[in-house]
Design a protein around this motif. Structure first.
Motif, PDB file in Angstrom:
ATOM      1  N   GLY A   1      28.312  49.590  44.004  1.00 42.95           N
ATOM      2  CA  GLY A   1      29.588  48.993  44.362  1.00 42.95           C
ATOM      3  C   GLY A   1      30.737  49.584  43.582  1.00 42.95           C
ATOM      4  N   ARG A   2      31.878  49.664  44.243  1.00 45.00           N
ATOM      5  CA  ARG A   2      33.049  50.225  43.569  1.00 45.00           C
ATOM      6  C   ARG A   2      34.331  49.703  44.204  1.00 45.00           C
ATOM      7  NH1 ARG A   2      31.561  56.356  44.985  1.00 45.00           N
ATOM      8  NH2 ARG A   2      29.555  55.482  44.370  1.00 45.00           N
ATOM      9  N   VAL A   3      35.355  49.618  43.401  1.00 45.26           N
ATOM     10  CA  VAL A   3      36.715  49.349  43.863  1.00 45.26           C
ATOM     11  C   VAL A   3      37.543  50.513  43.352  1.00 45.26           C
ATOM     12  CG1 VAL A   3      38.695  47.786  43.796  1.00 45.26           C
ATOM     13  CG2 VAL A   3      36.359  46.850  43.729  1.00 45.26           C
ATOM     14  N   LEU A   4      38.084  51.307  44.235  1.00 48.17           N
ATOM     15  CA  LEU A   4      38.668  52.585  43.837  1.00 48.17           C
ATOM     16  C   LEU A   4      40.179  52.547  43.643  1.00 48.17           C
ATOM     17  CD1 LEU A   4      36.496  55.066  45.912  1.00 48.17           C
ATOM     18  CD2 LEU A   4      36.232  54.315  43.533  1.00 48.17           C
ATOM     19  N   ARG A   5      40.797  51.424  43.920  1.00 48.82           N
ATOM     20  CA  ARG A   5      42.203  51.268  43.549  1.00 48.82           C
ATOM     21  C   ARG A   5      42.533  49.780  43.446  1.00 48.82           C
ATOM     22  NH1 ARG A   5      42.367  53.317  48.776  1.00 48.82           N
ATOM     23  NH2 ARG A   5      43.165  51.908  50.381  1.00 48.82           N
ATOM     24  N   GLY A   6      43.448  49.478  42.535  1.00 49.93           N
ATOM     25  CA  GLY A   6      43.876  48.097  42.357  1.00 49.93           C
ATOM     26  C   GLY A   6      42.777  47.169  41.876  1.00 49.93           C
ATOM     27  N   ALA A   7      41.854  47.663  41.067  1.00 51.80           N
ATOM     28  CA  ALA A   7      40.712  46.849  40.675  1.00 51.80           C
ATOM     29  C   ALA A   7      41.112  45.672  39.786  1.00 51.80           C
ATOM     30  CB  ALA A   7      39.664  47.704  39.973  1.00 51.80           C
ATOM     31  N   GLY A   8      42.127  45.847  38.969  1.00 51.19           N
ATOM     32  CA  GLY A   8      42.569  44.735  38.126  1.00 51.19           C
ATOM     33  C   GLY A   8      43.036  43.556  38.952  1.00 51.19           C
ATOM     34  N   GLU A   9      43.827  43.823  39.987  1.00 50.81           N
ATOM     35  CA  GLU A   9      44.281  42.757  40.882  1.00 50.81           C
ATOM     36  C   GLU A   9      43.112  42.192  41.680  1.00 50.81           C
ATOM     37  OE1 GLU A   9      46.093  39.987  43.131  1.00 50.81           O
ATOM     38  OE2 GLU A   9      46.787  40.928  41.264  1.00 50.81           O
ATOM     39  N   ALA A  10      42.168  43.029  42.055  1.00 48.83           N
ATOM     40  CA  ALA A  10      40.983  42.550  42.774  1.00 48.83           C
ATOM     41  C   ALA A  10      40.207  41.549  41.929  1.00 48.83           C
ATOM     42  CB  ALA A  10      40.095  43.720  43.166  1.00 48.83           C
ATOM     43  N   ILE A  11      40.070  41.833  40.646  1.00 48.10           N
ATOM     44  CA  ILE A  11      39.356  40.905  39.757  1.00 48.10           C
ATOM     45  C   ILE A  11      40.104  39.583  39.666  1.00 48.10           C
ATOM     46  CG2 ILE A  11      38.617  40.495  37.382  1.00 48.10           C
ATOM     47  CD1 ILE A  11      38.254  43.578  37.151  1.00 48.10           C
ATOM     48  N   ALA A  12      41.407  39.648  39.427  1.00 46.27           N
ATOM     49  CA  ALA A  12      42.195  38.424  39.248  1.00 46.27           C
ATOM     50  C   ALA A  12      42.206  37.570  40.513  1.00 46.27           C
ATOM     51  CB  ALA A  12      43.616  38.792  38.834  1.00 46.27           C
ATOM     52  N   SER A  13      42.484  38.170  41.653  1.00 47.26           N
ATOM     53  CA  SER A  13      42.579  37.392  42.888  1.00 47.26           C
ATOM     54  C   SER A  13      41.207  36.871  43.320  1.00 47.26           C
ATOM     55  CB  SER A  13      43.215  38.231  43.998  1.00 47.26           C
ATOM     56  OG  SER A  13      42.442  39.384  44.288  1.00 47.26           O
ATOM     57  N   SER A  14      40.162  37.665  43.119  1.00 44.63           N
ATOM     58  CA  SER A  14      38.822  37.231  43.497  1.00 44.63           C
ATOM     59  C   SER A  14      38.344  36.093  42.602  1.00 44.63           C
ATOM     60  CB  SER A  14      37.843  38.399  43.421  1.00 44.63           C
ATOM     61  OG  SER A  14      38.166  39.411  44.348  1.00 44.63           O
ATOM     62  N   ALA A  15      38.674  36.161  41.324  1.00 45.04           N
ATOM     63  CA  ALA A  15      38.288  35.081  40.411  1.00 45.04           C
ATOM     64  C   ALA A  15      38.948  33.773  40.819  1.00 45.04           C
ATOM     65  CB  ALA A  15      38.659  35.443  38.978  1.00 45.04           C
ATOM     66  N   GLU A  16      40.219  33.832  41.196  1.00 43.75           N
ATOM     67  CA  GLU A  16      40.924  32.614  41.596  1.00 43.75           C
ATOM     68  C   GLU A  16      40.353  32.073  42.903  1.00 43.75           C
ATOM     69  OE1 GLU A  16      43.435  29.559  40.665  1.00 43.75           O
ATOM     70  OE2 GLU A  16      42.759  31.270  39.473  1.00 43.75           O
ATOM     71  N   ARG A  17      40.047  32.952  43.835  1.00 42.26           N
ATOM     72  CA  ARG A  17      39.449  32.523  45.098  1.00 42.26           C
ATOM     73  C   ARG A  17      38.108  31.848  44.849  1.00 42.26           C
ATOM     74  NH1 ARG A  17      38.754  37.173  46.865  1.00 42.26           N
ATOM     75  NH2 ARG A  17      40.839  37.408  47.714  1.00 42.26           N
ATOM     76  N   TYR A  18      37.267  32.480  44.035  1.00 38.02           N
ATOM     77  CA  TYR A  18      35.956  31.935  43.702  1.00 38.02           C
ATOM     78  C   TYR A  18      36.102  30.565  43.041  1.00 38.02           C
ATOM     79  CZ  TYR A  18      31.177  32.030  41.705  1.00 38.02           C
ATOM     80  OH  TYR A  18      29.880  31.752  41.365  1.00 38.02           O
ATOM     81  N   ALA A  19      36.994  30.478  42.047  1.00 39.99           N
ATOM     82  CA  ALA A  19      37.180  29.226  41.315  1.00 39.99           C
ATOM     83  C   ALA A  19      37.615  28.106  42.249  1.00 39.99           C
ATOM     84  CB  ALA A  19      38.189  29.425  40.196  1.00 39.99           C
ATOM     85  N   ASN A  20      38.506  28.408  43.172  1.00 42.76           N
ATOM     86  CA  ASN A  20      38.973  27.381  44.100  1.00 42.76           C
ATOM     87  C   ASN A  20      37.862  26.916  45.035  1.00 42.76           C
ATOM     88  OD1 ASN A  20      41.577  27.235  43.081  1.00 42.76           O
ATOM     89  ND2 ASN A  20      42.341  28.862  44.417  1.00 42.76           N
ATOM     90  N   TRP A  21      37.017  27.834  45.444  1.00 40.21           N
ATOM     91  CA  TRP A  21      35.895  27.432  46.304  1.00 40.21           C
ATOM     92  C   TRP A  21      34.928  26.525  45.557  1.00 40.21           C
ATOM     93  CZ3 TRP A  21      34.696  27.054  51.191  1.00 40.21           C
ATOM     94  CH2 TRP A  21      35.392  27.817  52.135  1.00 40.21           C
ATOM     95  N   VAL A  22      34.511  26.913  44.357  1.00 42.59           N
ATOM     96  CA  VAL A  22      33.513  26.088  43.654  1.00 42.59           C
ATOM     97  C   VAL A  22      34.122  24.800  43.124  1.00 42.59           C
ATOM     98  CG1 VAL A  22      32.027  28.044  43.096  1.00 42.59           C
ATOM     99  CG2 VAL A  22      33.769  27.333  41.450  1.00 42.59           C
TER     100      VAL A  22
END
Length: 284
Positions: free
Chosen positions: A252-273
């Motif tokens: 797996g890889r994120v080849l651009r904007g990975a910092g924003e991907a981590i932040a937004s994905s963490a918030e999405r995950y947190a809101n779901w759980v």
């Protein structure tokens, strides 16, 4: 002449299922018995070695992911199929995560890139045959995360334990956001273009959707982490590193904007759980 079967780097005993080495090949593999992994479907514990894997045709292929970063892929039925990474720098090379296999050809291929100055497994599932890789490169230090050191079941001269933050060679930095394991680690360096690159192990995993990542206690068994832990991981990374690209410990890889991907994905995950989106799941 030393035969293929008796070369020291090929004789480490290892679990035939997860590929992690051990000094005690009896009973049940503790890595597989843990809730994050799984035992053989037939209930039989099997042990192996790199020499046995070699006899069945296992090989390691190296490929360049980007300038200064190489992947080590094991071909054949070996372990859980992790993709180790070799960071190549003028100050020395760092192997991040460890293959569950080693042979003379792989050693020579890595030596042609400058060898290994240090080894950093991100967590116990990635220990592989770390003592063999260390021995093949003059007992290169293997930096095992302190909170996870109890999972080491094979002692060797290169074994080191660290906590907090680590710089195994200048310009390569590691830290321990935890999550998947208490000591789960990430490694950061700057690519040839100056952009920040994060090797995230199983701490942060790229997923199919572009620009998204995810976080789990167990990937094969789909055990979640809490919202608080996922936000902690995201904050840990953001407070220490600028991250443009991310590579996890498989493919797996994120080849651009990975910092924003981590932040937004963490918030999405947190809101779901946390139940923020329960209204999307049906009437209950």
């Amino acid at each position: 002449m030393t035969s293929q079967a008796t070369r020291p780097e090929l004789t480490a005993a290892q679990c035939a299922l997860c590929g992690v080495e051990t000094d005690s090949p009896h009973g049940t593999c503790p890595v597989c018995a843990d809730e994050r992994q799984y035992l053989a479907a037939d209930g039989v514990q099997r042990w192996s070695s790199p020499a046995e894997q070699a006899a069945r045709g296992a090989v390691i292929e190296l490929k360049e992911l980007e300038p200064g970063l190489w992947a080590l892929d094991t071909r054949g039925d070996v372990g859980i199929g992790q993709q180790a990474k070799l960071i190549v720098t003028e100050a020395g090379n760092v192997l991040v995560d460890v293959p569950a296999y080693i042979d003379a050809a792989a050693i020579e291929a890595v030596r042609s890139l400058g060898g290994i100055a240090a080894i950093v497994p991100s967590h116990p599932h990635m220990f592989g045959v770390q003592s063999a890789w260390s021995a093949a490169f003059d007992d290169a230090p293997v930096w095992v995360s302190g909170p996870d050191a109890g999972w080491v079941t094979r002692d060797f001269p290169g074994l080191r334990v660290w906590s907090g933050e680590l710089e195994p060679v200048p310009g390569v930095r590691a830290s321990q956001p935890g999550g998947h394991f208490p000591g789960s680690s990430v490694v950061h360096f700057r690519g040839a273009d100056g952009a920040g690159v994060l090797l995230s192990g199983d701490t942060i995993a790229a997923v199919q959707r572009a620009g998204w990542v995810s976080f789990l206690r167990s990937f094969p068994n789909r055990l979640p982490l809490s919202a608080a832990v996922v936000r902690r991981i995201s904050t840990h990374v953001a407070s220490r590193y600028d991250v443009e690209r991310l590579y996890d410990n498989f493919h797996g890889r994120v080849l651009r904007g990975a910092g924003e991907a981590i932040a937004s994905s963490a918030e999405r995950y947190a809101n779901w759980v946390n139940g923020e989106f329960d209204h999307l799941t049906g009437p209950g």
